[in-house]
Design an enzyme around this catalytic site. Structure first.
Site, PDB file in Angstrom:
ATOM      1  NE  ARG A  53      -3.547   2.084   2.904  1.00  0.00           N
ATOM      2  CZ  ARG A  53      -4.739   2.492   2.484  1.00  0.00           C
ATOM      3  NH1 ARG A  53      -5.413   1.793   1.603  1.00  0.00           N
ATOM      4  NH2 ARG A  53      -5.277   3.607   2.965  1.00  0.00           N
ATOM      5  CB  ILE A  79      -5.545   5.837  -1.122  1.00  0.00           C
ATOM      6  CG1 ILE A  79      -5.444   4.319  -1.112  1.00  0.00           C
ATOM      7  CG2 ILE A  79      -4.808   6.419   0.066  1.00  0.00           C
ATOM      8  CD1 ILE A  79      -4.000   3.807  -1.226  1.00  0.00           C
ATOM      9  CB  SER A  80     -10.741   3.499   0.269  1.00  0.00           C
ATOM     10  OG  SER A  80     -11.485   4.104  -0.739  1.00  0.00           O
ATOM     11  CD  GLN A  81     -11.433   2.935   7.517  1.00  0.00           C
ATOM     12  OE1 GLN A  81     -12.450   3.398   7.020  1.00  0.00           O
ATOM     13  NE2 GLN A  81     -11.359   2.534   8.753  1.00  0.00           N
TER      14      GLN A  81
END
Lengths: 229, 800
Positions: A53, A79-81
Site C-alpha cells: 500500500r 485512497i480508501s481506508q
C-alpha cells in the site's frame, strides 16, 4: 484452518520479502484492521497482505500508509481506508476467473488488490493526472491483468462488458444505469451511494435476469480531511 | 481645543451607525457563503463583543480618551471604516481561514476561529468606541445622540438590503466602510491640510480594497466546492441579492436522479445545477436541451401521478423547478409554485429560462415569491396535490441547519396542508433514508401527529410510503387510501422494483422485497410511530435522537441532538463524525460559552480598578443588563413572527429591525425633548410591560387574521403593532445613562458596555431558549427581564 493458512502465508511472505520495511505494518493492518473486524474472505486477506500500500500513496504519507484511515492523493481524492478496500473486495466475492470493472482508479490500489485475485481488472479514472500517475505505477509494478482507461466512469466500459463484478469507489448519488447493463446475469456491484456529497451507504447490487436487488451493507461517510494543495 | 458641535456629532453618529449595522449584515452574508448560516449568531456576538470591549476600554482610559476626543474620534472612525475590508481580506488568507467542518478535527481550527473573532471585532470595537466617547462626553444630549444612533442603525439595515442587490459580498466591506470613513471626516477640522490628505488616503485604500477584493473561498465541504472539482465544471452565471449569492454551475458530470428505479435503462444526462450561498438548490432538468428529464417517470416521486391525475398542484419551495417539470409532464392544468428565494426565480426566469425549459414561465404555472408557510396561511384554496421540498435534501444531515426554522415542516403546517387538499387530494414529500434514522422518523412522526390532529384513527389508512435503496416518497391523504389506489401503488412498486414501507394493508415482506436496509430497526421504529400515541411518545423519550415533531413554537425540524446523549454519540461515531451529527447546535453552545467567558471577564475586569463594593454597581448591572436582554429578546421574537407574516425572511428581518430601531430612536429623542427623567422609569417600564402583554394576547391572532392582505396594508399593521412598544423601549437606556451621569459619571462606559454584552448573550441565549423550550418562552423571558428591572429599581434602591 483459516488461521493456519494465514499464518503460513505470513511466514512465507516474511521469508521471501527480503528487506520490505513495511511488511510488519502491513501484517498488523490485515490482522487488526481487517481480520479482527470480521472479514474472513481468504483471497482478499492474501491480496491485502501482498499489495504494498505504501507504494500507492504520496511520498509524504508513506509512513501513514497502513494507518486505519483514508489518505489524500490529490485532486480532492483519497485512497480508501484499508478496511473499506477489503470490505468492498470481499463483498463481490471475486473468483480467479472473474472479469471485474472498477470505477475510480485513484491511486490504483483497489485495482491492484483485485488483480491479485481475479483474471482481469478494467479500471476507469476521470481525473487525467490521477489516471497518468496510476498508469505509471501499475506498469512499474508489472500488473499485466489491469487495463486502465481515462474516461467518465458513469458509462462503464461497454466494449469489454459484461463483467462478473463492478466495484465503484467514487461516491454516486444514484446507481448509474449503464453500469447495471454491463453487469453479467448473477453479477454483483458494490457502490457507495447516498445524499449528495455527504453521506453514503455501501450498497451491494445483485443482478438476476432483468431484475435487480440491492442491500445496504455499511454506512460510510466522507470524513473531513485537510487537502494538501 | 475647539469642541465638536452637537450637529456634527449627530451626523457622525448617523453615518457610523449605518456603517456598523451594515457591516454586521455584510459579514453574515460573507460567512453564509464561505461557511454556513449558523455564523449569523457568531457575527452578532462578535459585533456586540466589540461594543462591550469598547465600553471596557472607555471605562479604563476614560480621562485620556475624553480629554483628546476631538482628535481621537475622527481617527478611530476612519480606522474603523478602513479595517472593515482589510480584516475580511486577512480572514481569507490560508493561515487564518477557518472551516467549521474541521472544528473538531484539529488543524489549529480553534486558533483560527479565535483569530477570526479577534479580526472581526476590530472594526466594531473602533466604531463602538467612538459612540461610547460621544455618549459619555455629551451625556446631557444623550436623548438626541441616541436618536441619531438608532436612526442610523435602522436606516443602515435597509440600505444594506439595497447594496446586496448591487454588490457581491466580497465588495461590500469596502462600500459600507466608506460610511464609517465619512463619519470620521465629518468630525475633521476641514481647514487643515490633514483633512484633504486623510480623505484622499482613505479613498485610495477603500478603492484598492474594492477593486482587488479577495476571492471568497467557501469551505471545501460545501456542495459548490465539490461540484467545481468535477470535470469541465464552470460557473456560468452568478447573481447577488439579500438572499445571498446564486450561482449556476455547469458540468457534464452533474447528474442527479433522486429516487431512481433500477429499471431505468437510459442515461441520466448531466448539465447544470443551481446553488444558493454555495449550497445546492437543485439540478436543472430540461426536455429540450438534452432531454435530461426523461428519468423522472422512473422515480419514487412519480407515485402521486401514478395513482391519479392531478389538475391543480401546489409546489412548495419549488427551487430549480424539477417538480414543476414533473407536474407539467404529468398533465397538471394549474401549478402554483411557491419559492421564497426571489433571486433564484429571477435568474431562472429572466437570464437562463432555457436551462429548465422555462418552466417558471409556463402559462400553467403561477409563481409566488414567499415562504411556504406564509403562502399556506394566506390562502385557503384546495389542491389535488401539494408537493413539499425533499426533507434533508442538501446538507441537513450534516447538522449545520439544525438551528434554521422550517415552518413548513411543523405539525401545524402539516395539519393546514391536509385541510387544503381536495377530497381525493394528497400531499407528497420525499426524504433521504439517513443512518442513524432521524429525518425519516421525524417526518413520519410529524405526519402521524398531523393526521391525528384531524381526529382520525387508524393512521396507516391515510399514508403510503415507498422507497428505493436510499430515498423514500410518502403520500398522505385527508381521506383513506382506497383499495384501488393501494393496488396502483403495488403495481408501480413491482414494475419499478420499489418497496412499500407503509400502506393500509401492508405485508411486512414487501418492505425489503427489492432493496434491503442494514437491518429491521427502521421498520420497527416506523411501526411504533403508527401504532398509538402512547407508543409514539415513549419512542420520543427513549430514542437516542430527538424525533418529536417540530411545532410552530419550536420550528427546528433538523434539531435531533439530545444533549444528554452527546457523549454517547461521540463514543459511538467518533469525534470526526460530530460535524455530521449536529454541528450547528453544538456550535451554538460553543458560542454561548465563549461569549459568556469573555463577557463576564470584560464586565468584571473594570471593577478591579474601582473595587467591587457599592450598591450602584449592582444596580447598574441589573438595570442595563436587564434592558439589554429584554430588548434583544423582543427583537428576535418580532423577527420570527413577522417573517411568517411577510413571507420573506430577509426583508422581514430588515423591516422589523429598521422599524424597531427608528421607533426606539424617536423614543430616545422624546426623553430629551420632554425632559423625561428617572422618576418616570418605572412608569415607562410598566407601559412597556403592558404593551408586551397586549401583544402576547393578540399579536398572533391579528397577524394570522390579516396575513392575506396586501403588502402595504401589512406593513401598516406591522408599524401599528411594533411602533408603540419600540418607542417606549427606546427610553430606558438614555434615561438610565442620564441618571448614571448624575450619580456616578465614571460608570457610564461600564453601563454602556454591560448593555452591549447583555445584547450579545441575549442573541445566543434566545436561540438556546427557543430550541430547548420554544419561542414563546423567549417572549416571556423578555417580560421577566423588564419586570426584574422594575423590581431592581425598587428593591435595590437603584437610584434611577
Amino acid at each position: 484452518m483459516l488461521k493456519i493458512i494465514f499464518t503460513t502465508i505470513t511466514c512465507l511472505c516474511i521469508f521471501f520479502s527480503g528487506n520490505d520495511p513495511y511488511l510488519l505494518k502491513r501484517q498488523g493492518m490485515v490482522k487488526t484492521q481487517i481480520e479482527n473486524r470480521g472479514i474472513d474472505h481468504e483471497e482478499t486477506l492474501k491480496a491485502m497482505l501482498k499489495v504494498e500500500r505504501h507504494l500507492f500513496v504520496p511520498e509524504k504519507f508513506k509512513d501513514d500508509a497502513y494507518n486505519d484511515n483514508p489518505l489524500p492523493i490529490g485532486f480532492g481524492q483519497t485512497i480508501s481506508q484499508p478496511y473499506i478496500v477489503a470490505y468492498m473486495t470481499a463483498a463481490i466475492n471475486p473468483k480467479t476467473n472473474h472479469k471485474v470493472l472498477e470505477i475510480g482508479t485513484g491511486s490504483g490500489y483497489q485495482a491492484a488488490v483485485l488483480a491479485e485475485i481475479v483474471k482481469e481488472v478494467y479500471t476507469i479514472e476521470i481525473v487525467e493526472e490521477l489516471f497518468s500517475s496510476a498508469k505509471k505505477r501499475i506498469e512499474s509494478l508489472r500488473y499485466k491483468n489491469i487495463k486502465l482507461k481515462y474516461a467518465d466512469g458513469y458509462y462503464g466500459w461497454k466494449e469489454s462488458a459484461p463483467f462478473d463484478a463492478i466495484v465503484v469507489t467514487a461516491a454516486a448519488e444514484h446507481i448509474p444505469p449503464p453500469l447495471l447493463e454491463q453487469l453479467k446475469d448473477g453479477g454483483k456491484m458494490i457502490i457507495p451511494i447516498g445524499t449528495p456529497f455527504l453521506n453514503q451507504n455501501l450498497v451491494l447490487v445483485e443482478k438476476s435476469g432483468k431484475d435487480f436487488k440491492t442491500k445496504s451493507l455499511l454506512p460510510v461517510r466522507f470524513v473531513p480531511f485537510t487537502r494538501k494543495k | 481645543m475647539k469642541e465638536l458641535s452637537l450637529k456634527r456629532l449627530q451626523l457622525a453618529l448617523l453615518f457610523n451607525s449605518i456603517s456598523i449595522i451594515s457591516y454586521q449584515i455584510v459579514l453574515i452574508q460573507i460567512l453564509s457563503f464561505v461557511q454556513w448560516y449558523h455564523f449569523a449568531y457568531m457575527i452578532i456576538s462578535i459585533a456586540m463583543l466589540g461594543f462591550g470591549t469598547a465600553g471596557t476600554v472607555l471605562f479604563l482610559f476614560k480621562d485620556k480618551l475624553l480629554k483628546n476626543s476631538s482628535k481621537i474620534l475622527p481617527v478611530i472612525l476612519i480606522l474603523s471604516g478602513l479595517t472593515m475590508p482589510i480584516v475580511v481580506y486577512l480572514s481569507q488568507t490560508s493561515s487564518i481561514r477557518f472551516d467549521t467542518m474541521l472544528y473538531f478535527i484539529g488543524n489549529y481550527q480553534i486558533v483560527k476561529l479565535l483569530l477570526t473573532y479577534v479580526l472581526f471585532t476590530i472594526p466594531f470595537l473602533l466604531g463602538a468606541l467612538a459612540i461610547g466617547i460621544i455618549f459619555t462626553k455629551h451625556v446631557n444630549s444623550i436623548g438626541k445622540l441616541y436618536f441619531s444612533n438608532m436612526i442610523g442603525s435602522g436606516f443602515g439595515g435597509l440600505l444594506v438590503l439595497v447594496l446586496t442587490w448591487i454588490f457581491f459580498p466580497e465588495k461590500l466591506p469596502s462600500v459600507v466602510g466608506l460610511f464609517a470613513v465619512i463619519s470620521g471626516l465629518v468630525l475633521f477640522n476641514r481647514i487643515k491640510k490633514e483633512f484633504y490628505f486623510i480623505s484622499l488616503f482613505s479613498s485610495i485604500i477603500l478603492a484598492i480594497c474594492f477593486l482587488y477584493s479577495p476571492e471568497l473561498q467557501p469551505s471545501e465541504f460545501k456542495n459548490r466546492s465539490k461540484t467545481l472539482l468535477l470535470q469541465d465544471s464552470k460557473i456560468i452565471d452568478r447573481q447577488t441579492s439579500p438572499h445571498g449569492v446564486i450561482e449556476i454551475i455547469s458540468s457534464p458530470m452533474i447528474r442527479s436522479a433522486d429516487g431512481l428505479s433500477l429499471k431505468f435503462q437510459g442515461e441520466v444526462k448531466g448539465g447544470y445545477a443551481i446553488f444558493s450561498n454555495g449550497d445546492l438548490s437543485g439540478t436543472l432538468l430540461s426536455k429540450n436541451q438534452n432531454d435530461s428529464s426523461n428519468f423522472l417517470n422512473y422515480t419514487t416521486a412519480q407515485l402521486p401521478f401514478v395513482i391519479k391525475n392531478r389538475d391543480k398542484v401546489l409546489i412548495l419551495n419549488s427551487g430549480s423547478g424539477i417538480e414543476i417539470l414533473r407536474s407539467l409532464n404529468a398533465g397538471a392544468k394549474s401549478i402554483v409554485a411557491v419559492e421564497p428565494n426571489t433571486s433564484l426565480v429571477d435568474i431562472l426566469t429572466t437570464k437562463h429560462p432555457e436551462l429548465n425549459d422555462s418552466v417558471y414561465l409556463s402559462k400553467r404555472v403561477s409563481i409566488h415569491k414567499t415562504t411556504a408557510r406564509s403562502f399556506l396561511l394566506a390562502n385557503d384554496e384546495k389542491y389535488d396535490l401539494i408537493i413539499l421540498p425533499a426533507v434533508d435534501a442538501f446538507g441537513g444531515t450534516s447538522g449545520l441547519y439544525s438551528l434554521r426554522e422550517q415552518f413548513h415542516l411543523t405539525q401545524e403546517a402539516m395539519t393546514d396542508m391536509l385541510s387544503q387538499l381536495s377530497l381525493d387530494g394528497a400531499m407528497m414529500l420525499n426524504v433521504w433514508l439517513d443512518y442513524p434514522p432521524r429525518n425519516s422518523l421525524k417526518i413520519l412522526a410529524t405526519i402521524a401527529e398531523a393526521v391525528e390532529n384531524r381526529g382520525l384513527t387508524k393512521l396507516q389508512n391515510y399514508v403510503a410510503a415507498i422507497k428505493n435503496w436510499n430515498y423514500m416518497t410518502i403520500i398522505i391523504k385527508p381521506n383513506p387510501i382506497t383499495t384501488e389506489e393501494e393496488a396502483l401503488v403495488n403495481d408501480f412498486c413491482k414494475s419499478m422494483l420499489f418497496d412499500i414501507v407503509l400502506s393500509p394493508t401492508l405485508i411486512s415482506e414487501e418492505r425489503d422485497r427489492y432493496n434491503k436496509l442494514f437491518d429491521d430497526q427502521f421498520y420497527l421504529l416506523v411501526d411504533k410511530i403508527f401504532s398509538s400515541k402512547n407508543d409514539r411518545e415513549s419512542l420520543f423519550n427513549e430514542y437516542v435522537f430527538n424525533i418529536s415533531p417540530a411545532a410552530d413554537n419550536k420550528p427546528f425540524f433538523s434539531q435531533f441532538l439530545k444533549l444528554e446523549n452527546f457523549n454517547l454519540l461521540k463514543k459511538e461515531f467518533g469525534d470526526e463524525n460530530i460535524p455530521f451529527l449536529e454541528l450547528g447546535y453544538v456550535l451554538l453552545y460553543v458560542t454561548l460559552i465563549q461569549i459568556l467567558f469573555v463577557a463576564i471577564g470584560l464586565i468584571i475586569l473594570p471593577l478591579f480598578k474601582y473595587g467591587f463594593s457599592g450598591k450602584n454597581k449592582f444596580g447598574v448591572l441589573l438595570y442595563f443588563g436587564g434592558i439589554g436582554f429584554a430588548y434583544m429578546f423582543i427583537e428576535i421574537i418580532f423577527i420570527q413572527m413577522y417573517t411568517l407574516y411577510f413571507g420573506n425572511p430577509i426583508s422581514s428581518a430588515s423591516t422589523v429591525i429598521c422599524l424597531m430601531l427608528v421607533c426606539s430612536g424617536i423614543g430616545s429623542y422624546a426623553t430629551h425633548k420632554f425632559k423625561l427623567v428617572h422618576n418616570k422609569s418605572k412608569l415607562i417600564l410598566a407601559i412597556i410591560l403592558f404593551l408586551l402583554l397586549i401583544q402576547a394576547l393578540f399579536l398572533r391572532d391579528i397577524l394570522f387574521a390579516t396575513i392575506h392582505y396586501s403588502l402595504s396594508f401589512k406593513i401598516m399593521i406591522a408599524f401599528i403593532l411594533i411602533a408603540p412598544s419600540a418607542f417606549f423601549m427606546g427610553m430606558p437606556f438614555p434615561i438610565g445613562i442620564q441618571k448614571t451621569s448624575e450619580q456616578s459619571p465614571s460608570l457610564i462606559p461600564w453601563a454602556w458596555g454591560i448593555n452591549g454584552f447583555a445584547s450579545v448573550i441575549a442573541t445566543v441565549f434566545a436561540t438556546v431558549i427557543a430550541v430547548e423550550i420554544g419561542f414563546a418562552s423567549v417572549f416571556w423571558s423578555a417580560v421577566l427581564f423588564y419586570s426584574l428591572v422594575i423590581i431592581s429599581i425598587k428593591t435595590f434602591e437603584v437610584k434611577f
